[in-house]
Design an enzyme around this catalytic site. Structure first.
Site, PDB file in Angstrom:
ATOM      1  CB  CYS A   1      -3.642 -39.045  -5.375  1.00 12.19           C
ATOM      2  SG  CYS A   1      -1.971 -39.136  -6.197  1.00 12.19           S
TER       3      CYS A   1
ATOM      4  CE1 TYR B   1       0.433 -33.954  -9.302  1.00 13.56           C
ATOM      5  CE2 TYR B   1      -0.667 -34.338  -7.182  1.00 13.56           C
ATOM      6  CZ  TYR B   1      -0.890 -34.034  -8.465  1.00 13.56           C
ATOM      7  OH  TYR B   1      -1.640 -32.209  -8.664  1.00 13.56           O
ATOM      8  N   GLY B   2       4.019 -39.722  -9.189  1.00 12.02           N
ATOM      9  CA  GLY B   2       4.739 -40.272  -8.407  1.00 12.02           C
ATOM     10  C   GLY B   2       6.303 -39.764  -8.709  1.00 12.02           C
TER      11      GLY B   2
ATOM     12  CB  THR C   1       1.800 -39.971  -5.565  1.00 13.81           C
ATOM     13  OG1 THR C   1       2.090 -41.527  -6.350  1.00 13.81           O
ATOM     14  CG2 THR C   1       2.976 -39.353  -5.490  1.00 13.81           C
TER      15      THR C   1
ATOM     16  CD  GLU D   1      -1.397 -42.682 -17.586  1.00 14.88           C
ATOM     17  OE1 GLU D   1      -0.614 -42.032 -18.759  1.00 14.88           O
ATOM     18  OE2 GLU D   1      -2.331 -42.442 -17.136  1.00 14.88           O
TER      19      GLU D   1
ATOM     20  CG  ASP E   1      -5.200 -39.983  -9.231  1.00 15.02           C
ATOM     21  OD1 ASP E   1      -4.794 -39.905  -8.964  1.00 15.02           O
ATOM     22  OD2 ASP E   1      -5.969 -40.389 -11.026  1.00 15.02           O
ATOM     23  CB  SER E   2      -1.835 -37.405 -10.490  1.00 13.10           C
ATOM     24  OG  SER E   2      -1.578 -38.627 -10.561  1.00 13.10           O
TER      25      SER E   2
ATOM     26  CB  CYS F   1      -0.788 -47.643  -8.123  1.00 10.63           C
ATOM     27  SG  CYS F   1      -0.464 -46.273  -9.275  1.00 10.63           S
ATOM     28  CB  THR F   2      -5.579 -45.143  -8.502  1.00 11.16           C
ATOM     29  OG1 THR F   2      -4.552 -44.215  -8.726  1.00 11.16           O
ATOM     30  CG2 THR F   2      -5.667 -45.223  -6.666  1.00 11.16           C
ATOM     31  CG  HIS F   3      -2.654 -45.511 -13.149  1.00 12.89           C
ATOM     32  ND1 HIS F   3      -2.431 -44.300 -12.439  1.00 12.89           N
ATOM     33  CD2 HIS F   3      -2.325 -44.848 -14.480  1.00 12.89           C
ATOM     34  CE1 HIS F   3      -3.006 -42.986 -13.161  1.00 12.89           C
ATOM     35  NE2 HIS F   3      -3.268 -43.858 -14.547  1.00 12.89           N
TER      36      HIS F   3
END
Lengths: 271, 271
Positions: free
Chosen positions: A75, A44-45, A77, A153, A12-13, A187-189
């Site tokens: 990821c 990366y987005g 992206t 985050e 992942d980024s 999005c994985t977040h």
């Protein structure tokens, strides 16, 4: 070490892909995992497809050099680079998060509409729209949510600020006619915001997060290639391209368990 | 082209440094400017000092190769690398944003307390605290504001979400005893939020933004080196390491004027 005992590589980024590792550890607890977060170059987005492809190939080679049997591009992206990655990394199997998420969304709302929320880069690339519509012309709406990643985050996943921001992005999407019946977290977040997202979207909307669906797809791929590890609990090790301490500290939000800083190594991807 | 006619180089991790260029264009309208934003690798705020130093040196050499007479490190995070940059880039003069900002804050509140708001990286590095206290033991408090940069890049600089986030970070700082008399914006993104920040801090608090103070310091440095350009209006050109179109579009928020996409070139810093 035969093939079965080799670890699964996850790229992942940054730390968002840890939601995918979390789903993998729950689904496949006997596997060993090597996670690489390109924390020096995130996010990366907002990067161009060429740059993202180059970074993803570098990172994947680093994982292959360490003997992984399969690579998960965790990821959204970087998943746009999946065809190039499959070609560059063969014969190591590569799996992304787009197709499993798209398949689960189609299953949840076979005639749509499906709403996709993701980073600006993923929305522009349109990968989810293409993957969903590859099986038939289902209506899809998209919404970029650039503040979700910094919110996640910061660990700011409940409370008035998070609520106002979730409403800001979701209200226009949910007001489209006909109303979306499925909301895909592209999005994985975003899974760390999923409680708030689910409340805001309303209970008549099916929430699909690509982490869980990707874990299912990995299980199927391992079975196909006869690569399932048996026996004792596996475990995970981590590589970060910058600030391993910060990775261990913030990663807990996404992995859902503490990360021992001694299991996180700094790695240089070279260019 | 003699020394006077050479452009001034400005380097930032992304677009925030355009607030410094804006102040420079206002203060020194005859100068020509070359701005480099390392958009492929932003943000720098979460990267380690070693990585930031390496990136800043690469970017500065790229500007020197294009003939700049002076370099402004318009990035608070990269300013921690200033001593290394001065050594690596000599004899080209290099100026950062930390010392001008610190000097202006000391002038605004000679006996303190001074509050510094900045990215996580700048706060951890403590560069403003050191620069402010180098001239005497003035009390300083610091606060990292990780959501300010994404807010600014979304153009979300007024309204309930921006207000709630500004209160979240500023209220604890302004509640310290004795109350800060000066608030230093220690990140080049923050000037676009300055109206809201000023209202939240209250009118008895002096707001110092390092963009304007850096422009003054550049004017003084040019005079010292006899390098001031005279005559007609200068103008600016831009380099971005990724997505020049996005740079032109979003940069307007920070520069305060439209950016012609034809003046933004993609540049590869190599590693």
């Amino acid at each position: 070490m035969n093939g079965r005992d080799q670890p699964i590589g996850i790229f992942d980024s940054g730390m968002g892909g840890l939601t995918v590792l979390r789903a993998l550890e729950a689904r496949l607890p006997s596997e060993r995992y090597l996670y690489l977060g390109d924390t020096a170059r995130l996010p990366y987005g907002t990067k161009s497809p060429d740059t993202v492809r180059r970074y993803a190939i570098q990172a994947s080679h680093t994982l292959i050099d360490r003997g992984v049997k399969l690579i998960v591009i965790a990821c959204n992206t970087a998943s746009v680079a999946l065809p190039a990655l499959m070609e560059a990394l063969a014969p190591v199997p590569v799996i992304g998060v787009i197709e499993p998420g798209a398949a689960a969304a189609r299953e949840a709302a076979p005639s749509g509409p499906i709403a996709v929320i993701a980073t600006e880069g993923t929305v522009k690339g349109g990968a989810y729209v293409q993957a969903i519509q590859a099986a038939g012309a289902i209506p899809v709406v998209q919404q970029a949510c650039p503040l979700f990643v910094p919110l996640a985050e910061e660990g700011l996943v409940e409370g008035p600020i998070a609520e106002a921001i979730v409403h800001r992005y979701l209200d226009p999407v949910m007001a489209t006619v006909p109303k979306p019946r499925c909301l895909l977290l592209g999005c994985t977040h975003y899974p760390v915001l999923s409680n708030l997202i689910a409340r805001t979207a309303g209970k008549d909307v099916a929430l699909v997060d690509s982490a869980a669906t990707t874990a299912e797809a990995v299980a199927a791929l391992l079975a196909t290639h006869d690569l399932e590890r048996n026996g004792a609990a596996g475990g995970a090790r981590f590589f970060a391209t910058d600030s391993p301490d910060r990775f261990a500290r913030l990663g807990e939000i996404f992995l859902g368990r503490a990360i021992d800083p001694g299991t996180v190594d700094l790695v240089d991807l070279g260019a």
